[in-house]
Design an enzyme around this catalytic site. Structure first.
Site, PDB file in Angstrom:
ATOM      1  N   GLU A 106      17.745  63.581 -34.759  1.00 11.67           N
ATOM      2  CA  GLU A 106      16.630  63.441 -35.698  1.00 11.67           C
ATOM      3  C   GLU A 106      16.584  61.976 -36.126  1.00 11.67           C
ATOM      4  OE1 GLU A 106      16.057  66.690 -38.521  1.00 11.67           O
ATOM      5  OE2 GLU A 106      15.830  65.223 -40.133  1.00 11.67           O
ATOM      6  N   TYR A 141       4.950  76.254 -41.490  1.00 13.13           N
ATOM      7  CA  TYR A 141       5.744  76.901 -40.430  1.00 13.13           C
ATOM      8  C   TYR A 141       5.642  78.415 -40.588  1.00 13.13           C
ATOM      9  CZ  TYR A 141       8.502  72.769 -38.848  1.00 13.13           C
ATOM     10  OH  TYR A 141       8.934  71.569 -38.321  1.00 13.13           O
ATOM     11  N   ARG A 172       5.095  65.025 -43.070  1.00 11.72           N
ATOM     12  CA  ARG A 172       5.722  64.295 -41.950  1.00 11.72           C
ATOM     13  C   ARG A 172       5.930  62.829 -42.284  1.00 11.72           C
ATOM     14  NH1 ARG A 172       8.054  68.147 -38.929  1.00 11.72           N
ATOM     15  NH2 ARG A 172       6.597  69.853 -38.594  1.00 11.72           N
TER      16      ARG A 172
HETATM   17  C1  3EB Z   1      11.593  69.659 -38.799  1.00  7.71           C
HETATM   18  O1  3EB Z   1      10.703  68.969 -38.310  1.00  7.71           O
HETATM   19  C2  3EB Z   1      12.983  69.085 -38.767  1.00  7.71           C
HETATM   20  O2  3EB Z   1      13.604  70.348 -45.031  1.00  7.71           O
HETATM   21  O3  3EB Z   1      13.154  68.448 -45.993  1.00  7.71           O
HETATM   22  C3  3EB Z   1      12.792  67.294 -41.170  1.00  7.71           C
HETATM   23  C4  3EB Z   1      12.439  66.643 -42.338  1.00  7.71           C
HETATM   24  C5  3EB Z   1      13.339  68.555 -41.238  1.00  7.71           C
HETATM   25  C6  3EB Z   1      12.621  67.240 -43.577  1.00  7.71           C
HETATM   26  C7  3EB Z   1      13.338  69.146 -44.985  1.00  7.71           C
HETATM   27  C8  3EB Z   1      13.526  69.166 -42.485  1.00  7.71           C
HETATM   28  C9  3EB Z   1      13.176  68.508 -43.651  1.00  7.71           C
HETATM   29  O4  3EB Z   1      11.381  70.781 -39.291  1.00  7.71           O
HETATM   30  C10 3EB Z   1      13.756  69.274 -40.000  1.00  7.71           C
END
Ligand code: 3EB
Length: 375
Positions: free
Chosen positions: A363, A242, A255
């Protein structure tokens, strides 16, 4: 493909011929309803079961399919029978309580180390830890300490490969020193990975990071002796890449992650929300966010099948999911959409939780389990 299948001969007696099936837990009166194993497997390294508190309190460490850890959602009495019991501090939206039980047919040892409650089998190490007293400050430090502790512990005990992390943080969207608490958490977690297990920085475990109203920082995990196969979503930028606008350090998670034991394949689905690329979509619209999240789940499962050659059936009765909703009054519409997409066979827990970006309302995460022998 790094995941593996061990002792396949335990399960198959020649090509395609199943060994005489042992219906685990089928002795009358022996197991509460929710734990009746429907799968004719001799060995079960890991499965997830959703139980009511009545069924949960009847479990015993001597059951053939036995608990090795439990996650308690809502106001449930702990069983106190020896396995780690983690309170999520998340409220179920459709019942007073729900219990998630991790079960196995393997022998289970329990131990504690550095604030972690542990459950240990031949294949898996489960650990859980909670740090309180971080309401005002100290989220990054708490995250770094917890992660350094667990990374050291899994190495020393011979289960150095994290498969799945669960992170629950009090007031996840609150601000601390001009930075959102979730971003402090990501910083601390990243520092620990970079220092102790740098190879994991761009090959992290599956995870979720969600918010509760109380309870400090609660972290629990599953680790194994050998690595699973992390999978990314073609519709989303990898979270560990990110851009900086989401915080000084990227979130350390894949993911999804596929793992194989001789009982079958487990796909761990990370927290999946209405994000494409790296941007949140459909601000303020719950139905569009649920739809987008489910498109992400579908794309991820497809990517996992293509990468691994492993068939994965999201709509199977062996799938267990958790749906997190920021607003209680979105429950009915979210559930209707989830059931329309996944059917009613999939087990889904609906929980009130905060999501790690303020604009996200929904989520979903969980496990897709494909047993070696189909029921
Ligand atoms: C995202 O896609 C949503 O910080 O461990 C999803 C899965 C999310 C894990 C983490 C954060 C985390 O960014 C947020």
């Amino acid at each position: 493909m790094t995941a593996r299948v061990q002792n396949a001969s335990l399960l198959r007696d020649g090509p395609g011929v199943a060994v005489p099936a042992v219906e685990l837990g089928s002795r009358p009166g022996d197991q509460p309803d929710g734990l009746q194993a429907k799968l004719p497997v001799e060995r079960l390294a890991l499965d997830f079961r959703y139980l009511t508190s009545d069924a949960y309190l009847k479990l015993s460490p001597r059951d053939a399919v036995r608990p090795f850890a439990a996650i308690l959602h809502g106001n449930v009495a702990a069983s106190g029978k020896g396995w780690p019991e983690v309170r999520s501090r998340l409220r179920p939206l459709d019942a007073p309580d729900h219990i998630e039980v991790l079960v196995t047919t393997s022998a289970v040892d329990h131990d504690t180390e550095r604030g972690f409650e542990l459950a240990i089998t031949d294949e898996l190490l489960f650990g859980a830890c909670r740090v309180e007293g971080i309401r005002g400050a100290g989220v990054a430090e708490a995250a770094e300490t917890v992660y350094r502790g667990l990374l050291g512990l899994i190495e020393r005990r011979g289960y150095p490969c994290l498969l799945r992390m669960w992170n629950i943080l009090e007031d996840i969207n609150g601000q601390q020193d001009g930075l959102e608490r979730y971003r402090h958490f990501c910083r601390g977690r990243h520092e620990a990975f970079a220092a102790v297990q740098p190879g994991t920085v761009d090959c992290p475990p599956a995870a979720c990071g969600i918010g509760a109203e109380e309870g400090g920082l609660c972290v629990y995990f599953l680790a194994a002796r050998d690595p699973g196969l992390p999978v990314e979503n073609p519709r989303q930028i990898s979270a560990y890449r990110y851009p900086q606008r989401y915080g000084p350090r990227s979130p350390s998670f894949s993911r999804g992650l596929l793992n194989r034991f001789d009982d079958g394949a487990h796909f761990f689905l990370s927290g999946t929300a209405s994000i494409t690329g790296h941007e949140s979509r459909h601000h303020g619209c719950i139905s569009a966010q649920v739809e987008e999240s489910l498109r992400n789940v579908t794309a991820l499962i497809r990517a996992a099948q293509e990468r691994s050659g492993q068939a994965l059936d999201l709509a199977s009765p062996t799938t267990t999911l958790r749906a997190y909703l920021r607003a209680e009054d979105h429950y009915a519409v979210a559930r209707e959409i989830v059931e329309r997409h996944l059917g009613s066979k999939v087990k889904v827990l609906y929980l009130r939780a905060d999501i790690c970006r303020r604009e996200l309302l929904f989520e979903i995460d969980g496990q897709v389990f494909m047993p070696s022998i189909q029921p």
